[in-house]
Motif scaffolding. Structure first.
Motif, PDB file in Angstrom:
ATOM      1  N   GLY A 561       0.818  -1.203   0.000  1.00 12.11           N
ATOM      2  CA  GLY A 561       0.000   0.000   0.000  1.00 12.11           C
ATOM      3  C   GLY A 561       0.849   1.249   0.000  1.00 12.11           C
ATOM      4  N   GLY A 562       2.103   1.098  -0.441  1.00 11.92           N
ATOM      5  CA  GLY A 562       3.077   2.175  -0.353  1.00 11.92           C
ATOM      6  C   GLY A 562       2.968   3.182  -1.478  1.00 11.92           C
ATOM      7  N   MET A 563       3.621   4.331  -1.248  1.00 12.55           N
ATOM      8  CA  MET A 563       3.625   5.409  -2.223  1.00 12.55           C
ATOM      9  C   MET A 563       5.052   5.931  -2.386  1.00 12.55           C
ATOM     10  SD  MET A 563       0.417   6.140  -3.165  1.00 12.55           S
ATOM     11  CE  MET A 563       0.491   7.852  -3.702  1.00 12.55           C
ATOM     12  N   ASP A 564       5.393   6.272  -3.617  1.00 14.48           N
ATOM     13  CA  ASP A 564       6.634   6.991  -3.906  1.00 14.48           C
ATOM     14  C   ASP A 564       6.289   8.461  -4.060  1.00 14.48           C
ATOM     15  OD1 ASP A 564       8.352   4.800  -3.910  1.00 14.48           O
ATOM     16  OD2 ASP A 564       7.897   4.334  -6.008  1.00 14.48           O
ATOM     17  N   TYR A 565       6.815   9.307  -3.179  1.00 12.29           N
ATOM     18  CA  TYR A 565       6.569  10.739  -3.319  1.00 12.29           C
ATOM     19  C   TYR A 565       7.690  11.528  -2.670  1.00 12.29           C
ATOM     20  CZ  TYR A 565       4.220  10.032   1.271  1.00 12.29           C
ATOM     21  OH  TYR A 565       3.890   9.682   2.559  1.00 12.29           O
ATOM     22  N   LEU A 659      -4.574  -1.185   4.955  1.00 14.94           N
ATOM     23  CA  LEU A 659      -5.657  -1.921   4.304  1.00 14.94           C
ATOM     24  C   LEU A 659      -6.503  -1.005   3.428  1.00 14.94           C
ATOM     25  CD1 LEU A 659      -6.734  -4.083   7.364  1.00 14.94           C
ATOM     26  CD2 LEU A 659      -5.610  -4.936   5.290  1.00 14.94           C
ATOM     27  N   THR A 660      -6.722   0.212   3.905  1.00 19.69           N
ATOM     28  CA  THR A 660      -7.507   1.179   3.129  1.00 19.69           C
ATOM     29  C   THR A 660      -6.801   1.532   1.830  1.00 19.69           C
ATOM     30  OG1 THR A 660      -8.546   2.056   5.130  1.00 19.69           O
ATOM     31  CG2 THR A 660      -8.488   3.501   3.194  1.00 19.69           C
ATOM     32  N   ARG A 661      -5.498   1.779   1.901  1.00 17.63           N
ATOM     33  CA  ARG A 661      -4.754   2.093   0.677  1.00 17.63           C
ATOM     34  C   ARG A 661      -4.709   0.896  -0.266  1.00 17.63           C
ATOM     35  NH1 ARG A 661      -1.236   4.300   4.474  1.00 17.63           N
ATOM     36  NH2 ARG A 661       0.305   2.664   4.093  1.00 17.63           N
ATOM     37  N   MET A 662      -4.533  -0.301   0.288  1.00 22.91           N
ATOM     38  CA  MET A 662      -4.504  -1.496  -0.549  1.00 22.91           C
ATOM     39  C   MET A 662      -5.809  -1.651  -1.325  1.00 22.91           C
ATOM     40  SD  MET A 662      -2.690  -4.218   2.063  1.00 22.91           S
ATOM     41  CE  MET A 662      -2.677  -5.584   0.889  1.00 22.91           C
ATOM     42  N   LEU A 663      -6.920  -1.389  -0.638  1.00 28.03           N
ATOM     43  CA  LEU A 663      -8.220  -1.513  -1.292  1.00 28.03           C
ATOM     44  C   LEU A 663      -8.315  -0.578  -2.492  1.00 28.03           C
ATOM     45  CD1 LEU A 663     -11.163  -2.766  -0.946  1.00 28.03           C
ATOM     46  CD2 LEU A 663     -11.717  -0.592   0.179  1.00 28.03           C
ATOM     47  N   ASP A 664      -7.909   0.674  -2.291  1.00 31.44           N
ATOM     48  CA  ASP A 664      -8.042   1.659  -3.364  1.00 31.44           C
ATOM     49  C   ASP A 664      -7.013   1.421  -4.470  1.00 31.44           C
ATOM     50  OD1 ASP A 664      -9.208   4.200  -4.420  1.00 31.44           O
ATOM     51  OD2 ASP A 664      -7.126   4.845  -4.184  1.00 31.44           O
ATOM     52  N   GLN A 665      -5.782   1.099  -4.095  1.00 29.26           N
ATOM     53  CA  GLN A 665      -4.770   0.867  -5.119  1.00 29.26           C
ATOM     54  C   GLN A 665      -5.117  -0.351  -5.974  1.00 29.26           C
ATOM     55  OE1 GLN A 665      -0.822   0.731  -3.427  1.00 29.26           O
ATOM     56  NE2 GLN A 665      -0.921   2.827  -2.637  1.00 29.26           N
ATOM     57  N   HIS A 666      -5.639  -1.389  -5.342  1.00 28.51           N
ATOM     58  CA  HIS A 666      -6.045  -2.585  -6.092  1.00 28.51           C
ATOM     59  C   HIS A 666      -7.200  -2.261  -7.042  1.00 28.51           C
ATOM     60  CE1 HIS A 666      -6.674  -6.839  -6.932  1.00 28.51           C
ATOM     61  NE2 HIS A 666      -7.965  -6.671  -6.684  1.00 28.51           N
ATOM     62  N   ARG A 667      -8.103  -1.390  -6.606  1.00 31.66           N
ATOM     63  CA  ARG A 667      -9.214  -0.970  -7.467  1.00 31.66           C
ATOM     64  C   ARG A 667      -8.691  -0.327  -8.743  1.00 31.66           C
ATOM     65  NH1 ARG A 667     -11.393   3.859  -8.484  1.00 31.66           N
ATOM     66  NH2 ARG A 667     -10.131   4.897  -6.884  1.00 31.66           N
ATOM     67  N   ARG A 668      -7.639   0.472  -8.617  1.00 31.60           N
ATOM     68  CA  ARG A 668      -7.123   1.197  -9.770  1.00 31.60           C
ATOM     69  C   ARG A 668      -6.083   0.399 -10.559  1.00 31.60           C
ATOM     70  NH1 ARG A 668      -4.326   5.428  -7.903  1.00 31.60           N
ATOM     71  NH2 ARG A 668      -4.609   5.061  -5.693  1.00 31.60           N
ATOM     72  N   ASP A 669      -5.471  -0.594  -9.900  1.00 33.02           N
ATOM     73  CA  ASP A 669      -4.449  -1.400 -10.570  1.00 33.02           C
ATOM     74  C   ASP A 669      -4.515  -2.812  -9.997  1.00 33.02           C
ATOM     75  OD1 ASP A 669      -2.224  -2.659 -11.605  1.00 33.02           O
ATOM     76  OD2 ASP A 669      -0.791  -1.107 -11.006  1.00 33.02           O
TER      77      ASP A 669
END
Length: 787
Positions: A561-565, A659-669
């Protein structure tokens, strides 16, 4: 009201004072009030000359309270001590400025009786009502440790004999006592009489700095911080909130020269309370900053030395590295006294906890044994711990000269002392090697930081514009920056900002640390103790070895659920944030789940009797908080060790925000694993693999952690639904367990999962969850690798 006050003669004291040592009275002679009643403004700061000695209740020797802009204001027959509110202001005409001042509250901590009015209009005031007030917040701090404390004026007094008046500052002590009918357990452990604890509070009154200091604006790409001010006179459409960059006033003797000596160097003094060889190590480590100032064009601008005999460490003229003893280990920290109007640092101040070096030695002894202690060899725990103290001294003084953390330094081979560095533990020919445990200098980021904050462009060049160019250049050079806002919590999304990790690839670093842990555990035994040391101390040294990989777990977990920024401003060409690649997230997820195998979390059988040595000493809080719960008296509990080891990856994997980020990231990719993929992998590799009691204990903790995440209000409803659905299906699957040793476990879990109220009760039984022994010192009892 806020104008600088210039002395009539350079050697006259800041204010005339009068003391009566026998009566314990102190009075100040204030200048004649102006038409508005103002009788002078100063910077005020309070410092603890003596502390409580508690890591939980931070009342440390050398700790500075919040600085204030203090003004004396006459109201009829009294003079108020007013704390002004320079955070809120309005640039513009006099009416605009006055309107901003009057829009926000000021504070009056004391009203002073006027003892005499001089022929010149001066006012002599009794300072006792202010000097006796709890301006540093001792009472509130004591309450955080339990119990209710109140200031006891009858057991407090101003130390009139301690007063010292100099041209730019006045220094004086007061003894303050706080009493309680129900003191908390922490105070009971320390104070000789817990119902009455006393402290020496030091007061400093400081002349407002002379004009000429140029405030600097902070930049999100630079590691600086300072006061935030709100300017209600800003042009319409421009920001009201302005972040200033705190810094010392460092001026070249020749402003036109690229390299020059300075008018007044920055000098930090090391507290003689630090014992040798620690004292010398601190001098050497703090002096790491010399090279960065030299590179920025300042000759002989920075140095560290031991505080001269007779000098008072509380005196604001001395920037200090204080040595503070506590019952248990805790934070070291750096800061100081600043002009709240401009961010100018008047005194740098560091507090270092004395137990730090002892804990580091214990860790290294757990890794390599005690045979090389004091030899200076590559695996000498004492040598490695002193290298850490050098780095710590540089780190905390970095805060005191204006810099914040950069947790990305360890991912780029030590670009800064402002990271939280773990020991670099190498494996050489299959053996643990501590020869390069810590860097022995600063790095490229430290050079940039000093140049950005203190570097002086040629006359006529805008300093903020020049600094912006430097910030862009360091980015283009590839030197990374990530700080506290992205590093403090295991649920955060930036692996770059992880603390106590080492190396550019978190998964590889985790794999390496697990290998080191395996070797350390295979070697662990009585050789980690000194001759004659109680065998029971093995329990204490075992914990950091058992949990050696804890921070690498956190770093690898941040990939999921990580981000590069990056920190950026408009127009600097920094890339926009994006999720970590799906393949990397999957690899990190599998790496953490693999740590839940019963093989990884089974304490070697040979160590169980060694770790069961009884303790015969009196209760020792330094020992008690460092060890895992036993199975009664001295009997070591391998099931608890497995449970605690399992909590590390589980808390990371199932953090609600992740878990929240995983849900959204999986939705988009769809290539990125979502919560469904996570619980499926946990089920296949952990919950369904239960050949023995250790495996079943790990599976139990896994199921309850999934249930806790499903119930957590911070978990997105979609993610919670996936977890809840898994638990329902698992409960049905376990209703008809196969005959065998695991049948009672399956039956128990099926019953719990089928009864919502019982499951909620199990999740809520926090007392039944064995506490992970302290890691980082945040609040309460404190950590092995501390800052």
């Amino acid at each position: 009201m806020f104008a600088s006050l210039s002395p009539a003669h350079a050697e006259e004291p800041l204010l005339k004072t009068a003391v009566d040592v026998a009566k314990g009275t102190v009075s100040f002679v204030l200048p004649e009030p102006d038409a508005d009643g103002s009788a002078g403004c100063y910077i005020y700061a309070s410092t603890l000359r003596s502390g409580l000695g508690s890591a939980r209740i931070r009342l440390d020797r050398g700790m500075i309270g919040e600085e204030q802009l203090l003004c004396f204001q006459r109201y009829g027959g009294k003079v108020a001590v007013r704390f002004e509110n320079p955070k809120f202001r309005a640039s513009g005409d006099a009416g605009t400025e006055t309107g901003a001042q009057e829009s926000f509250a000021f504070s009056i901590p004391a009203m002073l009786p006027i003892l005499n009015t001089g022929k010149d209009g001066s006012l002599t005031v009794d300072m006792a009502p202010f000097l006796a007030s709890d301006v540093i917040g001792i009472g509130d701090a004591l309450k955080r440790g339990g119990g209710s404390f109140r200031f006891a004026p009858g057991q407090s007094a101003v130390d009139a004999g301690s007063l010292k008046a100099f041209p730019d500052n006045i220094e004086i002590d007061a003894v303050q006592t706080f009493t309680s009918d129900n003191p908390g357990s922490e105070v009971k452990l320390i104070a000789p009489d817990a119902k009455s604890t006393s402290y020496v509070v030091h007061h400093s009154f400081i002349r407002l700095p002379e004009p000429g200091f140029e405030p600097r604006l902070a930049d999100p790409r630079a590691p600086v911080g300072g006061p935030v001010v709100y300017d209600y006179g800003s042009a319409l459409g421009m920001p009201l909130a302005i972040q200033l960059a705190a810094k010392f006033r460092l001026e070249k003797a020749d402003p036109t020269a690229e390299r020059s000596t300075v008018k007044k160097p920055i000098v930090f003094y090391i507290d003689p309370a630090a014992p040798e060889p620690v004292r010398t190590a601190l001098v050497e480590g703090v002096n790491y900053w010399q090279e960065s100032f030299e590179k920025a064009g300042f000759i002989d601008a920075f140095r560290a030395e031991v505080l001269p005999e007779g000098a008072d460490p509380m005196d604001v003229r001395y920037s200090m590295v204080n040595w503070s003893n506590r019952l248990t280990r805790g934070w070291s920290y750096g800061g100081g006294i600043r002009d709240p109007r401009t961010g100018e640092i008047i005194k740098g101040n560091v507090v270092i906890g004395a137990l730090r070096v002892w804990q580091d030695i214990a860790i290294f002894e757990g890794l390599v044994g005690t045979a090389q202690n004091g030899t200076g060899g590559p695996n000498d725990p004492v040598r490695a711990a002193l290298d850490r103290i050098r780095q710590l001294g540089a780190h905390e003084v970095g805060h005191a000269i204006g810099f914040m953390h950069n947790f990305a330094g360890s991912t780029q081979d030590r670009t800064t002392v402002m990271d939280y560095p773990p020991p670099r533990i190498k494996l050489t020919d299959g053996k643990i090697d501590l020869s390069d445990a810590y860097a022995k200098s600063g790095g490229a980021w430290d050079d940039f930081s000093v140049d950005w904050l203190y570097g002086q462009p040629a006359p006529g060049v805008n300093p903020d514009a020049a600094a912006a160019e430097k910030a862009l250049a360091i980015k283009e050079a590839g030197v990374a920056f990530a700080t506290d806002i992205d590093g403090r919590d295991i649920a955060l999304p930036s692996a770059l900002a992880s603390m106590w990790d080492d190396g550019p690839e978190p998964i590889a670093a985790l794999d390496h640390m697990v290998k080191v842990r395996d070797i350390a555990l295979s070697n662990f035994g009585y050789q980690t103790l000194l001759p004659g040391e109680p065998k029971a101390n093995l329990r204490r040294k075992f914990v950091p070895i058992w949990l050696l990989h804890r921070y690498d777990v956190e770093a690898a977990g941040k990939l999921i659920g990580g981000m590069d920024y990056e920190y950026a401003v408009v127009g600097d060409n920094h890339p926009d944030p994006k999720p970590v690649a799906g393949a990397t997230q999957t690899a990190a997820m599998n790496a953490l789940i693999d740590l839940l195998s019963y093989e990884t979390l089974t304490v070697p059988d040979r160590l169980v009797p060694l770790l069961s040595a009884p303790v015969t000493r009196l209760p020792d809080q330094q020992f008690n908080i460092e060890v895992m719960p036993n199975a009664g008296a001295a009997a070591f509990d391998p099931l608890v060790a497995a449970d605690i080891g399992a909590q590390l990856p589980l808390e990371s994997l199932l953090a609600p925000e992740r878990l929240t980020r995983m849900l959204d990231q999986h939705r988009r990719d769809p290539s990125i694993p979502g919560p469904a993929e996570l619980v499926a992998a946990l089920d296949a590799k952990v919950v369904s693999v239960r050949p023995n009691a250790i495996a079943r204990r790990i599976a139990y903790r896994t199921v309850l952690t999934i249930a806790e995440a499903a119930m957590d209000k911070n978990t997105a409803p979609g993610a919670a639904a996936i977890l809840d659905d898994y638990l329902t299906r698992l409960g049905k699957r376990l209703t008809s367990p196969a005959r065998g040793d695991g049948a009672p476990w399956a039956s128990f879990m099926a019953t719990a999962l089928g009864d919502r109220e019982r499951l909620i009760a199990l999740v809520g039984e926090k007392e039944a969850v064995p506490d992970v022994p302290p890691g980082m010192p945040i609040g309460g009892d404190t950590g092995w690798f501390v800052d």
